[in-house]
Enzyme design. Structure first.
Site, PDB file in Angstrom:
ATOM      1  N   PRO A   2       0.823  -1.216   0.000  1.00 15.65           N
ATOM      2  CA  PRO A   2       0.000   0.000   0.000  1.00 15.65           C
ATOM      3  C   PRO A   2       0.859   1.269   0.000  1.00 15.65           C
ATOM      4  CG  PRO A   2      -0.633  -1.515   1.765  1.00 15.65           C
ATOM      5  CD  PRO A   2       0.663  -1.996   1.217  1.00 15.65           C
ATOM      6  N   GLU A   3       0.597   2.146  -0.943  1.00 19.27           N
ATOM      7  CA  GLU A   3       1.259   3.451  -0.945  1.00 19.27           C
ATOM      8  C   GLU A   3       0.188   4.515  -0.757  1.00 19.27           C
ATOM      9  OE1 GLU A   3       4.461   3.918  -3.682  1.00 19.27           O
ATOM     10  OE2 GLU A   3       4.765   1.761  -3.863  1.00 19.27           O
ATOM     11  N   LYS A  51       0.750   7.632   4.484  1.00 14.92           N
ATOM     12  CA  LYS A  51       0.342   6.236   4.510  1.00 14.92           C
ATOM     13  C   LYS A  51      -0.344   5.853   5.824  1.00 14.92           C
ATOM     14  CE  LYS A  51       4.496   4.805   2.779  1.00 14.92           C
ATOM     15  NZ  LYS A  51       5.447   3.784   2.294  1.00 14.92           N
ATOM     16  N   ASN A 163       7.689   2.336  -2.451  1.00 12.15           N
ATOM     17  CA  ASN A 163       8.702   1.822  -3.347  1.00 12.15           C
ATOM     18  C   ASN A 163       8.343   1.921  -4.825  1.00 12.15           C
ATOM     19  OD1 ASN A 163      11.208   0.977  -2.885  1.00 12.15           O
ATOM     20  ND2 ASN A 163      10.721  -1.206  -2.784  1.00 12.15           N
ATOM     21  N   ARG A 248      12.937  -1.610   0.756  1.00 13.64           N
ATOM     22  CA  ARG A 248      14.025  -0.881   0.123  1.00 13.64           C
ATOM     23  C   ARG A 248      14.543  -1.506  -1.162  1.00 13.64           C
ATOM     24  NH1 ARG A 248      14.695   3.938   3.186  1.00 13.64           N
ATOM     25  NH2 ARG A 248      13.256   3.576   4.890  1.00 13.64           N
TER      26      ARG A 248
END
Ligand code: ZN
Length: 259
Positions: A2-3, A51, A163, A248
Site C-alpha cells: 500500500p502506498e 500512509k 517503493n 528498500r
C-alpha cells in the site's frame, strides 16, 4: 504494497461507510485495546495522512492505523456475526456496514487533539488537501549527500511515496536512485511528478505509471528486474538500497538512469 494512493482510497471508503453513523460494535484484537469499546459513539471522519489512516470518533478519540506491508481494510454489509480470521486486528461496525482491518501494522487509540504525536513527523502529504510543494522540496534537499531514492521514501520529507512510485518517478526523470540529492536538478519537478502519479491512481484499483493497465504492462521498472527496459531494452536491475528492509528493494535501468 500500500502506498499513498491506496491509503487515500481506503480512507474515503472508510469515511463513506462510517462517518456520520453510530458505531454499534468495535472489536479490537490487539492486546493493548482488548477491553476498549467505541460502541455508541459517532464516527465523524476518516482521513489519510501519507500512509497513515485516522478514523475520528466523537469525544476526542481517533483510531490510528497503518497498513504497513500487507494490511488492508475491507468494507462489507454488517452481519452482526462474529468474524473468525486470525488476521483481523480491528472491526468497526454500524448498523449498515462493517469495516474489517486485517494485518494492520499499527493500531492505536489516541486523542484527536493529539494526532500530531502520531503523524506530526510527516512531511507534506502528496495527496493532502493543501500540499506544500516548497516545503517538501526544502525537506528533500536538506541532506544533499543522501541518495535520492532513500530521500524520496523518507516520510519525514514527503508523505505518500512508497517503493513503486519512488522507482517509477526516478525512471521517468532519468535519475539513478543513488544520485546524491544535492546533485538532482529540478527537485520540484520530481516531487510534482510523484504527486501526479499518485493522483492519477488514487481513484482506481491497481497502480499504473505507463498508461497501460494490462497485466505486466503497468510499470516501467518496478517489479521488472531482469526484464528489458521498455525504452532502451537494457536489462532492468533490482537491488537493495539503504537499510535492509523489504521496502528498500529498488529497480532501475542503468542506461536510462545513469548514476
Ligand atoms: Zn532504459
Amino acid at each position: 504494497m500500500p502506498e499513498g494512493d491506496v491509503v487515500w482510497r481506503t480512507a474515503r471508503q472508510l469515511h463513506d461507510a462510517l462517518a456520520g453513523r453510530v458505531l454499534v460494535r468495535s472489536d479490537f484484537r490487539v492486546p493493548r485495546y482488548a477491553t476498549t469499546s467505541l460502541a455508541g459513539r459517532v464516527v465523524t471522519d476518516a482521513i489519510s495522512r501519507g500512509k497513515h489512516l485516522l478514523i475520528r470518533v466523537e469525544g476526542d478519540v481517533s483510531v490510528h492505523t497503518h497498513l504497513r506491508m500487507d494490511g488492508s481494510w475491507r468494507i462489507s454489509p454488517a452481519t452482526g456475526q462474529p468474524l473468525r480470521d486470525h488476521r483481523i486486528r480491528l472491526v468497526l461496525a454500524n448498523d449498515t456496514w462493517q469495516a474489517v482491518g486485517q494485518q494492520l501494522g499499527i493500531v492505536e487509540v489516541i486523542r484527536t487533539s493529539q494526532e500530531s504525536r502520531a503523524v506530526g513527523h510527516l512531511g507534506p502529504d502528496l495527496l493532502g488537501p493543501a500540499f506544500d510543494l516548497a516545503e517538501a522540496v526544502r525537506r528533500l534537499g536538506a541532506d544533499p549527500q543522501r541518495a535520492i531514492g532513500e530521500a524520496l521514501l523518507d516520510q519525514r520529507n514527503l508523505a505518500g511515496v512508497g517503493n513503486l512510485y519512488k522507482a517509477e518517478t526516478l525512471f521517468l526523470r532519468g535519475l539513478s536512485p543513488w544520485r546524491p540529492t544535492g546533485e538532482v536538478t529540478g527537485l520540484a519537478d520530481l516531487v510534482d511528478l510523484a504527486r501526479q502519479l499518485l493522483e492519477a491512481n488514487k481513484e482506481r484499483v491497481g497502480q499504473v505509471t505507463t498508461g497501460n493497465p494490462a497485466r505486466g504492462e503497468q510499470t516501467w521498472v518496478y517489479g521488472r528486474a531482469g526484464r528489458p527496459c521498455r525504452r532502451c531494452s537494457t536489462v532492468i536491475r533490482g537491488g537493495e538500497q539503504g537499510p535492509q528492509t523489504e521496502e528498500r528493494v529498488t529497480f532501475w535501468c542503468p542506461r536510462c538512469q545513469p548514476g
